[in-house]
Write a protein that holds these residues in place. Structure first.
Motif, PDB file in Angstrom:
ATOM      1  N   ILE A  16       0.856  -1.187   0.000  1.00  0.00           N
ATOM      2  CA  ILE A  16       0.000   0.000   0.000  1.00  0.00           C
ATOM      3  C   ILE A  16       0.888   1.233   0.000  1.00  0.00           C
ATOM      4  CG2 ILE A  16      -1.646   1.358   1.352  1.00  0.00           C
ATOM      5  CD1 ILE A  16      -2.849  -1.283   2.323  1.00  0.00           C
ATOM      6  N   ALA A  17       0.613   2.169  -0.903  1.00  0.00           N
ATOM      7  CA  ALA A  17       1.411   3.388  -1.034  1.00  0.00           C
ATOM      8  C   ALA A  17       0.687   4.572  -0.390  1.00  0.00           C
ATOM      9  CB  ALA A  17       1.679   3.685  -2.504  1.00  0.00           C
ATOM     10  N   TRP A  18       1.436   5.374   0.349  1.00  0.00           N
ATOM     11  CA  TRP A  18       0.912   6.600   0.946  1.00  0.00           C
ATOM     12  C   TRP A  18       1.339   7.778   0.088  1.00  0.00           C
ATOM     13  CZ3 TRP A  18      -1.403   7.530   5.999  1.00  0.00           C
ATOM     14  CH2 TRP A  18      -1.775   6.355   6.654  1.00  0.00           C
ATOM     15  N   LEU A  19       0.384   8.630  -0.260  1.00  0.00           N
ATOM     16  CA  LEU A  19       0.668   9.828  -1.041  1.00  0.00           C
ATOM     17  C   LEU A  19       0.782  11.039  -0.113  1.00  0.00           C
ATOM     18  CD1 LEU A  19      -1.734   9.129  -4.045  1.00  0.00           C
ATOM     19  CD2 LEU A  19       0.572   8.240  -3.595  1.00  0.00           C
ATOM     20  N   THR A  20       1.018  12.206  -0.667  1.00  0.00           N
ATOM     21  CA  THR A  20       1.273  13.405   0.119  1.00  0.00           C
ATOM     22  C   THR A  20       0.124  13.741   1.068  1.00  0.00           C
ATOM     23  OG1 THR A  20       2.617  14.299  -1.672  1.00  0.00           O
ATOM     24  CG2 THR A  20       1.811  15.865  -0.028  1.00  0.00           C
ATOM     25  N   PRO A  21       0.417  13.942   2.364  1.00  0.00           N
ATOM     26  CA  PRO A  21      -0.645  14.257   3.324  1.00  0.00           C
ATOM     27  C   PRO A  21      -1.010  15.733   3.332  1.00  0.00           C
ATOM     28  CG  PRO A  21       1.435  14.068   4.470  1.00  0.00           C
ATOM     29  CD  PRO A  21       1.720  13.745   3.018  1.00  0.00           C
ATOM     30  N   ALA A  22      -2.154  16.038   3.928  1.00  0.00           N
ATOM     31  CA  ALA A  22      -2.577  17.423   4.123  1.00  0.00           C
ATOM     32  C   ALA A  22      -1.930  17.976   5.391  1.00  0.00           C
ATOM     33  CB  ALA A  22      -4.101  17.499   4.242  1.00  0.00           C
ATOM     34  N   PRO A  23      -1.614  19.269   5.431  1.00  0.00           N
ATOM     35  CA  PRO A  23      -1.004  19.874   6.621  1.00  0.00           C
ATOM     36  C   PRO A  23      -2.045  20.236   7.672  1.00  0.00           C
ATOM     37  CG  PRO A  23      -1.206  21.511   4.909  1.00  0.00           C
ATOM     38  CD  PRO A  23      -1.703  20.213   4.310  1.00  0.00           C
ATOM     39  N   ALA A  24      -2.788  19.250   8.136  1.00  0.00           N
ATOM     40  CA  ALA A  24      -3.847  19.471   9.120  1.00  0.00           C
ATOM     41  C   ALA A  24      -3.886  18.280  10.071  1.00  0.00           C
ATOM     42  CB  ALA A  24      -5.193  19.641   8.420  1.00  0.00           C
ATOM     43  N   ASN A  25      -3.851  18.536  11.359  1.00  0.00           N
ATOM     44  CA  ASN A  25      -3.826  17.466  12.351  1.00  0.00           C
ATOM     45  C   ASN A  25      -5.238  17.173  12.846  1.00  0.00           C
ATOM     46  OD1 ASN A  25      -3.174  15.587  14.278  1.00  0.00           O
ATOM     47  ND2 ASN A  25      -2.108  16.998  15.634  1.00  0.00           N
ATOM     48  N   ASN A  26      -5.805  16.093  12.368  1.00  0.00           N
ATOM     49  CA  ASN A  26      -7.167  15.711  12.734  1.00  0.00           C
ATOM     50  C   ASN A  26      -7.128  14.669  13.857  1.00  0.00           C
ATOM     51  OD1 ASN A  26      -9.932  15.662  12.682  1.00  0.00           O
ATOM     52  ND2 ASN A  26     -10.082  14.247  10.973  1.00  0.00           N
ATOM     53  N   THR A  27      -6.551  15.056  14.970  1.00  0.00           N
ATOM     54  CA  THR A  27      -6.341  14.115  16.061  1.00  0.00           C
ATOM     55  C   THR A  27      -7.612  13.877  16.864  1.00  0.00           C
ATOM     56  OG1 THR A  27      -4.891  13.658  17.943  1.00  0.00           O
ATOM     57  CG2 THR A  27      -5.669  15.911  17.714  1.00  0.00           C
TER      58      THR A  27
END
Length: 307
Positions: free
Chosen positions: A121-132
């Motif tokens: 499984i490949a991970w692509l570029t994440p968003a700069p937002a922390n949805n913790t």
């Protein structure tokens, strides 16, 4: 001679159409999934719109289910791509150092490497937002009892304070969610202090707290929830930094990405554009205004010239 040139031109165009993104037709099908919550639906619909607009045949499986179900679906090949959160690497790969997941770049690079090696499984570029993960309480309760942090909540509960939280089963049972909060801050919630709802939609948990359904005065929440302020809820600060960094990113079966590498550059600008304030505003249009995730996603993409 002219017919020969036309024929050759047709062959060249056909080959170019096959090789270059944006020219080919009938690419896919690509099955797009998401979790069963507001933001999951929003991000899933963004992926659907972008891929569909770039010649892919897409199948909509958004709002597929909670984390465990959608995760198993991509591993088994039932879906091809969905938005996941970097911090869940600590949940997927429990043999790793928990400290890794509290560093945004280290967490991303680690889950990207491990998921490719172990699950293709490949991970692509994440968003700069922390949805913790977070716990939010009613504003009136926060003001009356001076609740600002989870340490304040722990002290309030120790004094027998009235408290009931609306949350999902996943929040209750996952070691890195409520159990992690309880261990770090020294409190325990009995069954009568929880209203456990199916799925993980924080729009429902926030609504339950806002309307005091079944005595609820608190809600499971996420860092990018858009409904909290509008519903009179305030997030309690995780002052001990218990939670990992959860940045949303598209994850895709490697066999699909290898076949269609253009998917990465199509989705990178979409997710890089999604900071916390943007996601909160978009989530609010769905959770508060009652608009459809598909419409909100399309409107946003067009406004940013991403569609």
């Amino acid at each position: 001679m002219r017919k020969t040139l036309l024929a050759l031109t047709g062959v060249i165009l056909l080959l170019l159409g096959t090789a270059l993104p944006g020219f080919s037709q009938g690419k896919g099908p690509i099955v797009v999934g998401s979790k069963i919550d507001t933001e999951g639906a929003l991000l899933g619909q963004m992926i659907l719109h972008v891929l569909g607009a770039n010649g892919f045949d897409v199948v909509d499986r958004t709002e597929f289910g909670p984390t465990n179900l959608v995760r198993q679906a991509i591993i088994s090949g039932q879906i091809d791509i969905y938005p996941e959160y970097t911090g869940n690497g600590g949940f997927f790969f429990a043999d790793t150092d928990p400290k890794i997941w509290k560093d945004r770049e280290q967490g991303f690079q680690t889950v990207k490497r491990l998921d490719r090696e172990r699950n293709s499984i490949a991970w692509l570029t994440p968003a700069p937002a922390n949805n913790t993960w977070a716990i939010a309480v009613r504003q009136d309760l926060a003001d009356e009892e001076e609740l600002r942090t989870l340490e304040d909540l722990s002290a309030y509960l120790a004094q027998g304070g009235k408290f009931k939280i609306a949350c999902s089963e996943e929040f209750v049972t996952r070691p890195d969610a409520l159990p992690a909060f309880q261990e770090a801050y020294g409190f325990t919630l009995s069954d009568d202090k929880m209203l456990v709802l199916s799925g993980g939609n924080t729009a429902q948990t926030a609504k339950a707290a806002a309307q005091k359904i079944s005595g609820v005065n608190a809600a499971m929440a996420y860092g990018t929830d858009g409904a909290l302020a509008a519903l009179g809820l305030v997030v309690l600060e995780d002052s001990k930094s218990v939670q990992p960094v959860y940045e949303p990113a598209p994850i895709i079966r490697a066999v699909i990405l290898d076949q269609y590498p253009e998917i990465e550059w199509l989705l990178t600008p979409v997710f890089k554009d999604l900071d916390r304030e943007t996601l909160q505003a978009l989530n609010a249009r769905i959770a508060v205004e009652g608009r459809e995730a598909r419409d909100v996603a399309e409107e946003h993409l067009r406004s940013r010239n991403l569609l």
